[in-house]
Design an enzyme around this catalytic site. Structure first.
Site, mmCIF file in Angstrom:
data_model
loop_
_atom_site.group_PDB
_atom_site.id
_atom_site.type_symbol
_atom_site.label_atom_id
_atom_site.label_comp_id
_atom_site.label_asym_id
_atom_site.label_seq_id
_atom_site.Cartn_x
_atom_site.Cartn_y
_atom_site.Cartn_z
ATOM 1 N N THR A 15 37.291 44.847 54.914
ATOM 2 C CA THR A 15 36.117 45.702 54.691
ATOM 3 C C THR A 15 36.332 46.606 53.470
ATOM 4 O O THR A 15 35.478 47.418 53.134
ATOM 5 C CB THR A 15 35.838 46.590 55.930
ATOM 6 O OG1 THR A 15 37.037 47.324 56.215
ATOM 7 C CG2 THR A 15 35.451 45.752 57.131
ATOM 8 N N LEU A 18 38.588 46.214 47.407
ATOM 9 C CA LEU A 18 39.117 45.048 46.695
ATOM 10 C C LEU A 18 38.450 43.764 47.194
ATOM 11 O O LEU A 18 38.067 42.897 46.413
ATOM 12 C CB LEU A 18 40.647 44.966 46.897
ATOM 13 C CG LEU A 18 41.330 43.764 46.262
ATOM 14 C CD1 LEU A 18 41.313 43.865 44.746
ATOM 15 C CD2 LEU A 18 42.772 43.633 46.742
ATOM 16 N N ASP A 90 42.896 45.431 64.886
ATOM 17 C CA ASP A 90 43.662 46.553 64.343
ATOM 18 C C ASP A 90 45.043 45.973 64.021
ATOM 19 O O ASP A 90 45.790 45.630 64.935
ATOM 20 C CB ASP A 90 43.751 47.664 65.396
ATOM 21 C CG ASP A 90 44.661 48.794 64.930
ATOM 22 O OD1 ASP A 90 45.300 48.644 63.859
ATOM 23 O OD2 ASP A 90 44.744 49.811 65.639
ATOM 24 N N LYS A 147 49.989 44.073 43.635
ATOM 25 C CA LYS A 147 50.768 45.214 43.193
ATOM 26 C C LYS A 147 50.113 46.498 43.702
ATOM 27 O O LYS A 147 48.902 46.475 43.904
ATOM 28 C CB LYS A 147 50.913 45.252 41.670
ATOM 29 C CG LYS A 147 49.588 45.489 40.932
ATOM 30 C CD LYS A 147 49.646 46.458 39.791
ATOM 31 C CE LYS A 147 49.545 47.874 40.177
ATOM 32 N NZ LYS A 147 48.724 48.757 39.379
ATOM 33 N N HIS A 177 47.118 41.213 38.396
ATOM 34 C CA HIS A 177 45.926 40.523 37.879
ATOM 35 C C HIS A 177 45.914 40.418 36.353
ATOM 36 O O HIS A 177 45.189 39.607 35.788
ATOM 37 C CB HIS A 177 44.642 41.178 38.404
ATOM 38 C CG HIS A 177 44.290 42.481 37.752
ATOM 39 N ND1 HIS A 177 44.893 43.657 38.075
ATOM 40 C CD2 HIS A 177 43.395 42.779 36.786
ATOM 41 C CE1 HIS A 177 44.377 44.628 37.337
ATOM 42 N NE2 HIS A 177 43.469 44.126 36.544
ATOM 43 N N LYS A 181 44.529 37.258 33.101
ATOM 44 C CA LYS A 181 43.494 37.528 32.092
ATOM 45 C C LYS A 181 43.568 36.447 31.012
ATOM 46 O O LYS A 181 44.652 36.069 30.563
ATOM 47 C CB LYS A 181 43.694 38.918 31.467
ATOM 48 C CG LYS A 181 43.261 40.045 32.403
ATOM 49 C CD LYS A 181 43.401 41.384 31.720
ATOM 50 C CE LYS A 181 43.151 42.515 32.696
ATOM 51 N NZ LYS A 181 41.823 43.088 32.627
ATOM 52 N N GLU A 215 42.419 53.306 28.608
ATOM 53 C CA GLU A 215 41.245 53.225 29.492
ATOM 54 C C GLU A 215 40.395 54.476 29.318
ATOM 55 O O GLU A 215 40.930 55.580 29.167
ATOM 56 C CB GLU A 215 41.692 53.170 30.953
ATOM 57 C CG GLU A 215 42.528 51.975 31.308
ATOM 58 C CD GLU A 215 42.790 51.942 32.810
ATOM 59 O OE1 GLU A 215 42.083 51.217 33.507
ATOM 60 O OE2 GLU A 215 43.697 52.655 33.275
ATOM 61 N N ASP A 234 52.009 53.041 37.771
ATOM 62 C CA ASP A 234 50.756 52.326 38.006
ATOM 63 C C ASP A 234 50.535 51.225 36.973
ATOM 64 O O ASP A 234 50.052 50.142 37.307
ATOM 65 C CB ASP A 234 49.593 53.329 37.957
ATOM 66 C CG ASP A 234 48.253 52.681 38.255
ATOM 67 O OD1 ASP A 234 48.169 51.937 39.251
ATOM 68 O OD2 ASP A 234 47.287 52.901 37.490
ATOM 69 N N HIS A 239 51.668 45.943 34.737
ATOM 70 C CA HIS A 239 50.920 45.242 33.683
ATOM 71 C C HIS A 239 51.623 45.249 32.324
ATOM 72 O O HIS A 239 51.679 44.235 31.644
ATOM 73 C CB HIS A 239 49.535 45.876 33.522
ATOM 74 C CG HIS A 239 48.768 45.983 34.802
ATOM 75 N ND1 HIS A 239 48.816 45.013 35.775
ATOM 76 C CD2 HIS A 239 47.938 46.943 35.286
ATOM 77 C CE1 HIS A 239 48.031 45.365 36.789
ATOM 78 N NE2 HIS A 239 47.501 46.534 36.520
HETATM 79 C C1 BG6 Z 1 45.175 48.590 38.157
HETATM 80 C C2 BG6 Z 1 45.570 50.037 38.089
HETATM 81 O O1 BG6 Z 1 46.279 47.810 38.521
HETATM 82 O O2 BG6 Z 1 44.696 48.174 36.877
HETATM 83 C C3 BG6 Z 1 44.393 50.876 37.638
HETATM 84 O O3 BG6 Z 1 45.998 50.459 39.379
HETATM 85 C C4 BG6 Z 1 43.827 50.356 36.324
HETATM 86 O O4 BG6 Z 1 44.768 52.247 37.511
HETATM 87 C C5 BG6 Z 1 43.552 48.867 36.429
HETATM 88 O O5 BG6 Z 1 42.632 51.071 36.040
HETATM 89 C C6 BG6 Z 1 43.156 48.306 35.079
HETATM 90 O O6 BG6 Z 1 42.759 46.984 35.226
HETATM 91 P P1 BG6 Z 1 41.706 46.341 34.221
HETATM 92 O O7 BG6 Z 1 41.651 44.904 34.595
HETATM 93 O O8 BG6 Z 1 40.413 47.074 34.450
HETATM 94 O O9 BG6 Z 1 42.236 46.577 32.836
#
Ligand code: BG6
Length: 487
Positions: A15, A18, A90, A147, A177, A181, A215, A234, A239
């Site tokens: 729910t 993500l 649960d 992650k 992710h 890309k 960002e 983060d 990444h």
């Molecule tokens: C996530 C981070 O893994 O990637 C976020 O936790 C970040 O803080 C996001 O904003 C950025 O992903 P993308 O694909 O929007 O560049």
């Protein structure tokens, strides 16, 4: 076991955000592409809330309409929604897994479990899957996790040890992710399928490398998580390190998951930080302050009013055992920056010879997002003047050609498809996850020993001035399109 022999894809955290924003739309897109079908696939949505499958399906419909790339294919909505069942469980309560067991085992003997929940819950779920005998060795099983894999090295090791009691390494698909890309995957193709770049990708030809993820967004409603994490954990730990591996790796023997992972692991092994004495010249951490269009980090929701968490990091790092040994590699990432932009910029050395004096450097820029493409800066003669050099760009804008998002799969669609095909190439090995945490903790340690202060920057700017000083000491500057275009 009875029932049909479908792939059963169970989403814990069904729910949550993500699932609605990424997973359901991606699965719908795979359905449109017939990668999954009514006869071969069953989707189980697991959540605590008291929903019926019908109530959940209506919510799923809204998410698909909003986020799926094939959202116009409305004629397929009902068929897709029919393959999903909501199971109220649960996940912390072992007794609840009885319901799940029944739902899973009547459908098929290939089981994928996607844990769209906090990492602290990963092992609770895997342990309960084992205790309830939902997973055993009689059926094929896969675990997909996202992650961050833990929130530090110790917790990552602990979580990993616990999930390994139930799933083997080959059954675990760790998602970052960024690796899915389009233009990040493309880094390997650009590097290894062009003789021009293949032969120049070395310390003799390259002067510096930059990887930048800036960002415009702030922390949004994720303040609770972000304030315990910060930009280093983060974004860098995952990444940025993954991007570094693609940019720095020596050519792998093949594109097999083993060879790619091995090449990536080798890169991380040989990344070298400045020593503590020089660390303050190579590392900057910042936090954004309010400006007229934005509140500052400290005023955001669920952020401690005196938080020292960084929303920006920049650093110089080197590789000490690849063909790029010793050249400066600059990475940075920040929130509430002037631009939303992810790029890799490779600046080549000045040429030698009689024309070299006035020749600007060649630069290759790989634009990862939001615009996708590559451009390469080369020198030609300015028309009319026989002795004047002009720098021009060979610009391939991928997102202009494939301008609508229908042509390229989105990251989660690609990842789910690869997991369904048992292909682990784009997933993170445990070794990489552990190495990334080790490196990140080493940076934190050196930052503490060197007493690196938190430097403020105004929201929607280019980040702390100090981040430019890291490069200036070597005679470099951060790539920005404006500088680049004006030459
Ligand atoms: C996530 C981070 O893994 O990637 C976020 O936790 C970040 O803080 C996001 O904003 C950025 O992903 P993308 O694909 O929007 O560049």
């Amino acid at each position: 076991m009875n029932g049909s022999n479908k792939t059963v894809f169970s989403i814990f955290g069904g729910t949550g955000d993500l699932t609605h924003r990424k997973l359901l739309p991606a699965l719908f897109d795979l359905f449109v592409l017939e990668e999954i079908t009514v006869s071969n696939f069953q989707l189980l949505i697991i959540g605590r809330r008291e929903y019926t499958s019908d109530i959940y399906r209506e919510q799923a419909r809204v998410s698909i309409e909003k986020y799926a790339r094939f959202n116009k294919k409305k004629e397929l909505y009902d068929q897709f929604l029919a393959i999903m069942t909501y199971v109220q469980v649960d996940y912390t309560t072992l007794d609840d897994y009885v319901k799940l067991k029944e739902a899973i085992q009547t459908q098929g003997c290939r089981h994928l479990f996607y844990l769209a929940v906090a990492p602290s819950s990963f092992s609770t779920i895997t342990t309960n899957l084992k205790l309830s005998k939902i997973v055993d060795d009689s059926c094929e099983k896969q675990l997909l996790i996202e992650k961050p894999f833990g929130d530090d090295l110790a917790s990552a090791i602990q979580i990993n040890d616990e999930i390994k009691q139930v799933f083997d390494e080959e059954e675990i698909y760790r998602i970052d992710h960024y690796l899915a890309k389009e233009m990040i995957i493309n880094i390997l193709t650009i590097r290894f399928s062009n003789q021009v770049f293949k032969s120049l990708w070395n310390k003799e030809s390259i002067e510096n490398i930059q990887i930048s993820i800036t960002e415009q967004v702030g922390v949004g409603d994720r303040g609770g998580y972000y304030d315990t994490s910060g930009a280093l954990k983060d974004m860098f730990q995952s990444h940025l390190i993954q991007m570094l591996t693609y940019v720095l790796m020596d050519e792998p023997k093949s594109m097999s998951p083993q060879d790619i992972h091995h090449a990536q692991e080798k890169v991380i092994d040989y990344l070298e930080l400045a020593d503590t004495e020089h660390f303050s010249d190579s590392f900057v951490r910042g936090q954004y302050l309010a400006n007229k269009d934005s509140s500052g980090y400290l005023e955001e929701n669920r952020i401690h009013p005196e938080s020292e968490t960084e929303t920006f990091v920049a650093m110089e790092i080197r590789s000490n055992n690849t063909s790029l040994e010793g050249i400066p590699i600059y990475v940075r990432t920040g929130k509430r920056m002037e631009k939303q932009e992810t790029v890799v910029a490779i600046t080549f050395k000045h040429p030698e010879g009689f024309m070299a004096k006035n020749a600007p450097q060649n630069v290759l820029v790989i634009r990862v997002g939001p615009d996708e493409g590559i451009y390469f800066k080369v020198n030609i003669k300015r028309p009319g003047n026989y002795d004047e050099i002009q720098s021009v760009t060979m610009d391939f804008c991928q997102s202009c050609i494939y301008e609508n998002r229908l042509n390229t799969p989105q990251a989660y669609e690609r990842l789910l498809m690869m997991a369904l095909r048992n292909d682990r190439t784009l997933f993170t090995s445990w070794k990489m996850a552990r190495q990334s945490w080790e490196l990140t903790e080493e940076i934190q340690k050196r930052s503490q020993i060197a007493n690196i202060p938190l430097t403020n920057y105004l929201a929607y700017t280019q980040g702390p001035i100090k981040a430019w000083e890291i490069l200036q000491k070597n005679g470099h500057e951060w790539y920005t399109e404006d500088i680049f275009m004006n030459q």
